[in-house]
Design a protein around this motif. Structure first.
Motif, PDB file in Angstrom:
ATOM      1  N   UNK A 118     -90.111 -46.678 -52.480  1.00  0.00           N
ATOM      2  CA  UNK A 118     -90.283 -48.123 -52.320  1.00  0.00           C
ATOM      3  C   UNK A 118     -89.438 -48.636 -51.147  1.00  0.00           C
ATOM      4  N   UNK A 119     -88.279 -48.025 -50.936  1.00  0.00           N
ATOM      5  CA  UNK A 119     -87.413 -48.429 -49.825  1.00  0.00           C
ATOM      6  C   UNK A 119     -88.100 -48.206 -48.488  1.00  0.00           C
ATOM      7  N   UNK A 120     -88.842 -47.116 -48.374  1.00  0.00           N
ATOM      8  CA  UNK A 120     -89.523 -46.810 -47.117  1.00  0.00           C
ATOM      9  C   UNK A 120     -90.760 -47.673 -46.913  1.00  0.00           C
ATOM     10  N   UNK A 121     -91.476 -47.968 -47.982  1.00  0.00           N
ATOM     11  CA  UNK A 121     -92.777 -48.630 -47.860  1.00  0.00           C
ATOM     12  C   UNK A 121     -92.783 -50.014 -48.496  1.00  0.00           C
ATOM     13  N   UNK A 122     -91.604 -50.605 -48.701  1.00  0.00           N
ATOM     14  CA  UNK A 122     -91.510 -51.870 -49.418  1.00  0.00           C
ATOM     15  C   UNK A 122     -91.319 -53.088 -48.535  1.00  0.00           C
ATOM     16  N   UNK A 123     -90.482 -53.991 -49.004  1.00  0.00           N
ATOM     17  CA  UNK A 123     -90.377 -55.327 -48.423  1.00  0.00           C
ATOM     18  C   UNK A 123     -89.997 -55.330 -46.935  1.00  0.00           C
ATOM     19  N   UNK A 124     -88.951 -54.597 -46.550  1.00  0.00           N
ATOM     20  CA  UNK A 124     -88.492 -54.698 -45.157  1.00  0.00           C
ATOM     21  C   UNK A 124     -89.478 -54.057 -44.186  1.00  0.00           C
ATOM     22  N   UNK A 125     -90.161 -52.989 -44.629  1.00  0.00           N
ATOM     23  CA  UNK A 125     -91.143 -52.356 -43.766  1.00  0.00           C
ATOM     24  C   UNK A 125     -92.316 -53.272 -43.472  1.00  0.00           C
ATOM     25  N   UNK A 126     -92.825 -53.924 -44.501  1.00  0.00           N
ATOM     26  CA  UNK A 126     -93.961 -54.815 -44.317  1.00  0.00           C
ATOM     27  C   UNK A 126     -93.572 -56.066 -43.539  1.00  0.00           C
ATOM     28  N   UNK A 127     -92.369 -56.594 -43.798  1.00  0.00           N
ATOM     29  CA  UNK A 127     -91.977 -57.858 -43.169  1.00  0.00           C
ATOM     30  C   UNK A 127     -91.954 -57.770 -41.656  1.00  0.00           C
ATOM     31  N   UNK A 128     -91.546 -56.619 -41.112  1.00  0.00           N
ATOM     32  CA  UNK A 128     -91.457 -56.491 -39.653  1.00  0.00           C
ATOM     33  C   UNK A 128     -92.836 -56.494 -39.014  1.00  0.00           C
ATOM     34  N   UNK A 129     -93.878 -56.219 -39.805  1.00  0.00           N
ATOM     35  CA  UNK A 129     -95.225 -56.057 -39.260  1.00  0.00           C
ATOM     36  C   UNK A 129     -95.962 -57.372 -39.034  1.00  0.00           C
ATOM     37  N   UNK A 146     -89.512 -43.612 -40.698  1.00  0.00           N
ATOM     38  CA  UNK A 146     -90.459 -44.586 -41.232  1.00  0.00           C
ATOM     39  C   UNK A 146     -90.213 -45.970 -40.642  1.00  0.00           C
ATOM     40  N   UNK A 147     -88.956 -46.370 -40.546  1.00  0.00           N
ATOM     41  CA  UNK A 147     -88.672 -47.695 -40.010  1.00  0.00           C
ATOM     42  C   UNK A 147     -89.074 -47.791 -38.538  1.00  0.00           C
ATOM     43  N   UNK A 148     -88.862 -46.708 -37.788  1.00  0.00           N
ATOM     44  CA  UNK A 148     -89.294 -46.697 -36.386  1.00  0.00           C
ATOM     45  C   UNK A 148     -90.817 -46.793 -36.294  1.00  0.00           C
ATOM     46  N   UNK A 149     -91.516 -46.166 -37.224  1.00  0.00           N
ATOM     47  CA  UNK A 149     -92.976 -46.227 -37.247  1.00  0.00           C
ATOM     48  C   UNK A 149     -93.445 -47.672 -37.432  1.00  0.00           C
ATOM     49  N   UNK A 150     -92.828 -48.362 -38.391  1.00  0.00           N
ATOM     50  CA  UNK A 150     -93.174 -49.766 -38.617  1.00  0.00           C
ATOM     51  C   UNK A 150     -92.876 -50.601 -37.375  1.00  0.00           C
ATOM     52  N   UNK A 151     -91.709 -50.385 -36.776  1.00  0.00           N
ATOM     53  CA  UNK A 151     -91.322 -51.158 -35.604  1.00  0.00           C
ATOM     54  C   UNK A 151     -92.300 -50.915 -34.451  1.00  0.00           C
ATOM     55  N   UNK A 152     -92.692 -49.666 -34.246  1.00  0.00           N
ATOM     56  CA  UNK A 152     -93.611 -49.334 -33.160  1.00  0.00           C
ATOM     57  C   UNK A 152     -94.945 -50.068 -33.309  1.00  0.00           C
ATOM     58  N   UNK A 153     -95.397 -50.257 -34.543  1.00  0.00           N
ATOM     59  CA  UNK A 153     -96.656 -50.954 -34.801  1.00  0.00           C
ATOM     60  C   UNK A 153     -96.515 -52.471 -34.739  1.00  0.00           C
ATOM     61  N   UNK A 154     -95.292 -52.987 -34.852  1.00  0.00           N
ATOM     62  CA  UNK A 154     -95.081 -54.398 -35.147  1.00  0.00           C
ATOM     63  C   UNK A 154     -95.717 -55.382 -34.159  1.00  0.00           C
ATOM     64  N   UNK A 155     -95.549 -55.245 -32.829  1.00  0.00           N
ATOM     65  CA  UNK A 155     -96.136 -56.260 -31.939  1.00  0.00           C
ATOM     66  C   UNK A 155     -97.650 -56.384 -32.064  1.00  0.00           C
ATOM     67  N   UNK A 156     -98.350 -55.250 -32.082  1.00  0.00           N
ATOM     68  CA  UNK A 156     -99.804 -55.337 -32.183  1.00  0.00           C
ATOM     69  C   UNK A 156    -100.249 -55.749 -33.579  1.00  0.00           C
TER      70      UNK A 156
END
Length: 517
Positions: free
Chosen positions: A149-160, A330-340
């Protein structure tokens, strides 16, 4: 409300958009493929070193950025500015179910579908550093789920799709600025950024990050489906089977992207969510129901209770290699996707309030994701405990495709359930392919109605890159996945101004709409 006309300079000067973005993006793809062919060892070593350096020096910053983004976004949603509507529309373009379906399918499919079965089991048999329970025992279940849940939860989605989406929505639909990542830095660099080569470089970095993050799952899907078809039907598990899967997948997501948000994209997402609900319902009702219910309850409790402990782990408090390959990756993956993803979320959320958008992306979607991880991963843990499956060795070697199929076959329905999950996974990845093709095309066009030709072009480019990588050794795909962490370094800097520009944009929209004085 009427949408302001776009500045002439923000319109594409080329059929495929900004030439700088096009040249740098295609150039990266060609260079990566060329180095893969001629000197894979050099490429793998260079990327591995860059990956380790980026994770060591920026990992804690990634965690800080995502954590702060989540709390600022939630705080903003609860203010009066949260009532402001996005995109100068009085009513939403999409129904709530269609809108939520697109959000879930687009953002979860980037990788969550591959890890939902295997990751909780991995943390069950290899206890994460935040916990000190023995591996493979019932007491390890809450921590295993909580780590997932830590990897795929609140903070990961919020950055997107929270603060950055607010900035994009205000900049484009109110101020008429281009729907491109460079717009996130407009408050810092001003007008010259929108028209100069630096803006093209920023956009290209974000496009490259998304291409790297999308091609990997596409290749993983082809590998997983090929393995599944071999196990279920005896088809040969070779390059030609994988290529056939890739051709079908590419055709589906290219056609979906070309048809647009209102047609193929929302239809594909809606079908996917309905199928996921049906599979989830069968698992919950006919699988280990009580175990799943208790596991989710205890796992979510551990996640919330130890939230800061898990999110703020660093290389000083956990093994550096573990940090690199789990939290930071995982967090870098979310960040990389975030602008688009911010561009895409702003596009599909027109007519919604800021509060609806933030709560949907940063709260509702993560909760749905944790439920999905519990249904598949929790079932896998149960079957691992009872001896129905034995995945310790496979998961220790990161063979998540084997884990997914093994768990699926152990579920009610056996091979039929496995086939249904393979179909679901395919559609999930197709929704990522169509949304990212659409988003890259929006970056090239600078507005939310890119040409069908542009959407098809980028969809085909990613499919071709995936096919070429499939024809090579597996090292290329692994190198591409590690490259995501490197691309996240500059992209994370592009996101930083949104921490204060997001609230400013929200309050500006609220004042313009007469919600606050």
């Amino acid at each position: 409300m009427k949408q302001p006309a776009l500045d002439a300079e923000s319109r594409p000067r080329h059929a495929l958009g900004d030439p700088i973005v096009l040249i740098l993006s295609i150039g990266f793809i060609l260079l990566f493929l060329a180095l893969s062919i001629f000197d894979l060892d050099f490429l793998a070593n260079a990327i591995s070193q860059g990956f380790a350096w980026s994770a060591l020096n920026f990992g804690t910053y990634f965690q800080f950025l995502m954590l702060v983004t989540f709390f600022i976004a939630i705080g903003l949603a609860l203010t009066p500015a949260g009532k402001a509507k996005i995109g100068n529309l009085d009513a939403p373009e999409l129904s709530t179910f269609k809108w939520i379906s697109i959000i879930l399918c687009t953002l979860l499919a980037g990788g969550g579908v591959f890890f939902a079965a295997g990751e909780p089991i991995y943390h069950f048999v290899n206890v994460p550093p935040a916990f000190d329970t023995d591996p493979g025992v019932p007491a390890a279940v809450p921590g295993a789920l909580a780590q997932s849940f830590t990897h795929w939860g609140f903070v990961g989605w919020a950055i997107l799709g929270s603060l950055t989406a607010v900035v994009m929505a205000h900049a484009h639909y109110v101020k008429g600025q281009p729907l491109q990542p460079r717009t996130l830095l407009y408050p810092v660099f001003g007008e010259r950024l929108l028209r100069g080569p630096l803006g093209g470089l920023i956009d290209a970095c974000c496009v490259i990050a998304v291409v790297a993050g999308t091609v990997g799952p596409v290749d993983f899907l082809a590998t997983q489906v090929s393995f599944g078809l071999h196990d279920l039907f005896g088809l040969p598990n070779n390059f030609f089977t994988k290529l056939a899967v890739l051709v079908v997948l590419g055709a589906v997501y290219v056609l979906s992207s070309v048809s647009g948000v209102q047609k193929g994209m929302q239809f594909l997402s809606r079908v996917n969510v309905i199928l996921a609900l049906a599979i989830g319902g069968i698992i919950f009702l006919f699988g280990p129901t009580l175990f799943l219910f208790n596991s989710y309850f205890s796992g979510m409790g551990t996640y919330l209770g130890d939230f800061f402990k898990m999110v703020t782990l660093t290389a000083e408090t956990a093994p550096a290699e573990w940090m690199q390959w789990w939290i930071v990756f995982f967090y870098a993956w979310f960040i990389a996707f975030a602008p688009l993803m911010a561009i895409f979320v702003a596009r599909i959320s027109r007519g919604r309030t800021i509060r609806e958008m933030i709560l949907a992306v940063a709260v509702m979607a993560p909760i749905a994701t944790t439920v999905w991880f519990t249904l598949l991963g929790g079932s896998g843990i149960y079957y691992q405990l009872t001896g129905a499956v034995e995945l310790t060795e496979a998961l220790t070697n990161f063979q998540f495709d084997i884990a997914t199929l093994s768990v699926a076959q152990a579920l009610p329905g056996g091979n039929w359930m496995a086939l249904a999950i393979l179909l679901l996974t395919t559609i999930f990845v197709a929704t990522t392919g169509d949304s990212m093709s659409y988003s890259i095309a929006m970056v090239g066009a600078g507005h939310d109605k890119p040409s069908a030709f542009m959407r098809a072009f980028w969809g085909i480019i990613m499919a071709v890159m995936a096919a070429v990588l499939l024809a090579m050794r597996e090292g290329q795909i692994a190198a591409l996945q590690q490259f995501i962490v490197i691309t996240a370094v500059p992209v994370s800097l592009f996101l930083l101004p949104s921490l204060w520009n997001g609230p400013q944009a929200a309050y500006a929209m609220a004042r313009e709409q007469g919600i606050i004085d």
